[in-house]
Design a protein around this motif. Structure first.
Motif, PDB file in Angstrom:
ATOM      1  N   ALA A  85      39.431  29.632  37.644  1.00  0.00           N
ATOM      2  CA  ALA A  85      37.781  30.994  37.636  1.00  0.00           C
ATOM      3  C   ALA A  85      38.023  31.015  39.543  1.00  0.00           C
ATOM      4  CB  ALA A  85      37.507  31.583  36.933  1.00  0.00           C
ATOM      5  N   VAL A  88      40.283  30.603  42.154  1.00  0.00           N
ATOM      6  CA  VAL A  88      41.353  31.751  42.338  1.00  0.00           C
ATOM      7  C   VAL A  88      40.631  33.591  42.439  1.00  0.00           C
ATOM      8  CG1 VAL A  88      43.327  33.540  40.954  1.00  0.00           C
ATOM      9  CG2 VAL A  88      43.110  31.609  40.837  1.00  0.00           C
ATOM     10  N   GLY A  89      39.300  33.525  42.557  1.00  0.00           N
ATOM     11  CA  GLY A  89      38.482  34.213  42.868  1.00  0.00           C
ATOM     12  C   GLY A  89      38.186  34.440  43.897  1.00  0.00           C
ATOM     13  N   VAL A 107      46.496  38.922  38.003  1.00  0.00           N
ATOM     14  CA  VAL A 107      45.494  38.733  37.122  1.00  0.00           C
ATOM     15  C   VAL A 107      45.691  39.594  36.254  1.00  0.00           C
ATOM     16  CG1 VAL A 107      42.404  38.120  36.765  1.00  0.00           C
ATOM     17  CG2 VAL A 107      43.793  36.835  38.559  1.00  0.00           C
ATOM     18  N   TRP A 142      40.005  32.103  31.778  1.00  0.00           N
ATOM     19  CA  TRP A 142      39.532  32.005  33.428  1.00  0.00           C
ATOM     20  C   TRP A 142      39.673  33.708  34.481  1.00  0.00           C
ATOM     21  CZ3 TRP A 142      42.985  33.287  37.355  1.00  0.00           C
ATOM     22  CH2 TRP A 142      43.806  33.335  37.312  1.00  0.00           C
ATOM     23  N   ALA A 146      37.279  35.198  36.516  1.00  0.00           N
ATOM     24  CA  ALA A 146      37.880  34.924  38.155  1.00  0.00           C
ATOM     25  C   ALA A 146      37.854  36.402  38.980  1.00  0.00           C
ATOM     26  CB  ALA A 146      39.760  34.923  38.085  1.00  0.00           C
ATOM     27  N   ARG A 147      38.058  37.785  38.379  1.00  0.00           N
ATOM     28  CA  ARG A 147      37.675  39.558  38.763  1.00  0.00           C
ATOM     29  C   ARG A 147      35.763  38.891  39.281  1.00  0.00           C
ATOM     30  NH1 ARG A 147      39.850  42.987  40.001  1.00  0.00           N
ATOM     31  NH2 ARG A 147      42.287  43.255  39.220  1.00  0.00           N
ATOM     32  N   ARG A 150      35.262  37.397  42.131  1.00  0.00           N
ATOM     33  CA  ARG A 150      36.440  37.441  43.606  1.00  0.00           C
ATOM     34  C   ARG A 150      35.739  38.801  43.877  1.00  0.00           C
ATOM     35  NH1 ARG A 150      39.021  43.072  44.237  1.00  0.00           N
ATOM     36  NH2 ARG A 150      39.734  43.601  45.735  1.00  0.00           N
TER      37      ARG A 150
END
Length: 271
Positions: A85, A88-89, A107, A142, A146-147, A150
């Motif tokens: 997470a 990627v985020g 995602v 995750w 991750a969002r 982000r």
């Protein structure tokens, strides 16, 4: 964190359980894989503190082994899923543009899939055990974090110290590690602690159904499955495993909630 009663209670309970799970086998008279054929499904004695199972294994030793397996799986899943997470985020939030859209599309796709159904369908065709179960569970835990990462990274990207670092020619990975991730540390710490409980419950459920940890190894889920059939006549194997599962999940959830309250006073403040 120190002022948060939940965090302190969770930390003390978790430390006590860890000491029991990892130090208990060192003082137990029997190993978890030993079999006493002279005592099959016996009650508590000086030799077998919590009695024996139907196959003659020591309930105390085998349950601590199962708790250790479940704990290690939960910790590994939490670390891996939180790490994914974070990567990627931060990559999506810092880069923006096409990379952001591509990663968030992935995602959203994963969020649309039913994770438990996929794990149930895949597990019978795999060898089972922790090496397979850990990445399988981590792969579906995750996306929501991750969002959140982000969104926070996108807001941090335009801060003055980040813009100054970029103006001086500092590379994106170094900017993220030095200036972005420290601001996300509290979020990631809370997410990792709460994910431990979720992962342990998921592993126990799969193992209960015969889709997780498999013989000769044991976990809390397999022990609960083995003991539930005779719980009325002989409750110790089931009760000890189920009790440890409840206490472990309670401890990590208390710790996670306490960390959230302590690190983010706006969410409720110290209690």
């Amino acid at each position: 964190m120190i002022r948060s009663r939940r965090a302190v209670a969770g930390l003390v309970l978790l430390a006590t359980l860890l000491a029991l799970v990892f130090a208990g086998p060192l003082v137990a008279p029997w190993s978890w894989d030993d079999t006493d054929f002279a005592a099959l499904r016996s009650g508590p004695t000086a030799e077998h503190w919590l009695g024996t199972t139907e196959s003659g294994r020591d309930v105390f030793a085998v349950t601590l082994r199962g708790a250790r397996t479940s704990l290690l799986i939960g910790l590994a899943v939490a670390v891996i899923s939180t790490g994914i997470a974070a990567v990627v985020g931060t990559a999506a939030g810092y880069a923006g543009g096409r990379l952001d859209r591509t990663l968030m599309w992935g995602v959203d796709l994963l969020l649309a899939l039913p994770p438990f159904l996929i794990v149930v369908l895949l597990a019978p065709h795999l060898d089972g055990g922790a090496p397979v179960l850990i990445p399988l569970l981590a792969a579906f835990m995750w996306m929501i974090t991750a969002r959140m990462v982000r969104a926070m990274t996108a807001s941090l990207r335009d801060r003055e110290y980040v813009l100054a670092a970029r103006f001086l020619g500092v590379g994106a990975p170094r900017v993220i590690v030095r200036h972005v991730l420290p601001q996300l540390a509290s979020l990631l710490a809370v997410d990792a602690s709460l994910s431990v409980g979720v992962a342990i419950v998921a592993e126990s459920g799969l193992s209960y159904l015969g889709l997780g940890v498999r013989p000769p190894d044991v976990s809390l889920g397999t022990l609960i499955a083995d003991g539930h059939g005779a719980v009325a006549a002989y409750p110790l194997p089931f009760g000890f495993a189920a009790g440890l599962l409840v206490l472990i999940v309670l401890a990590v959830n208390l710790l996670g909630d306490g960390l959230r309250d302590g690190l983010d006073p706006a969410s409720g403040g110290a209690r």
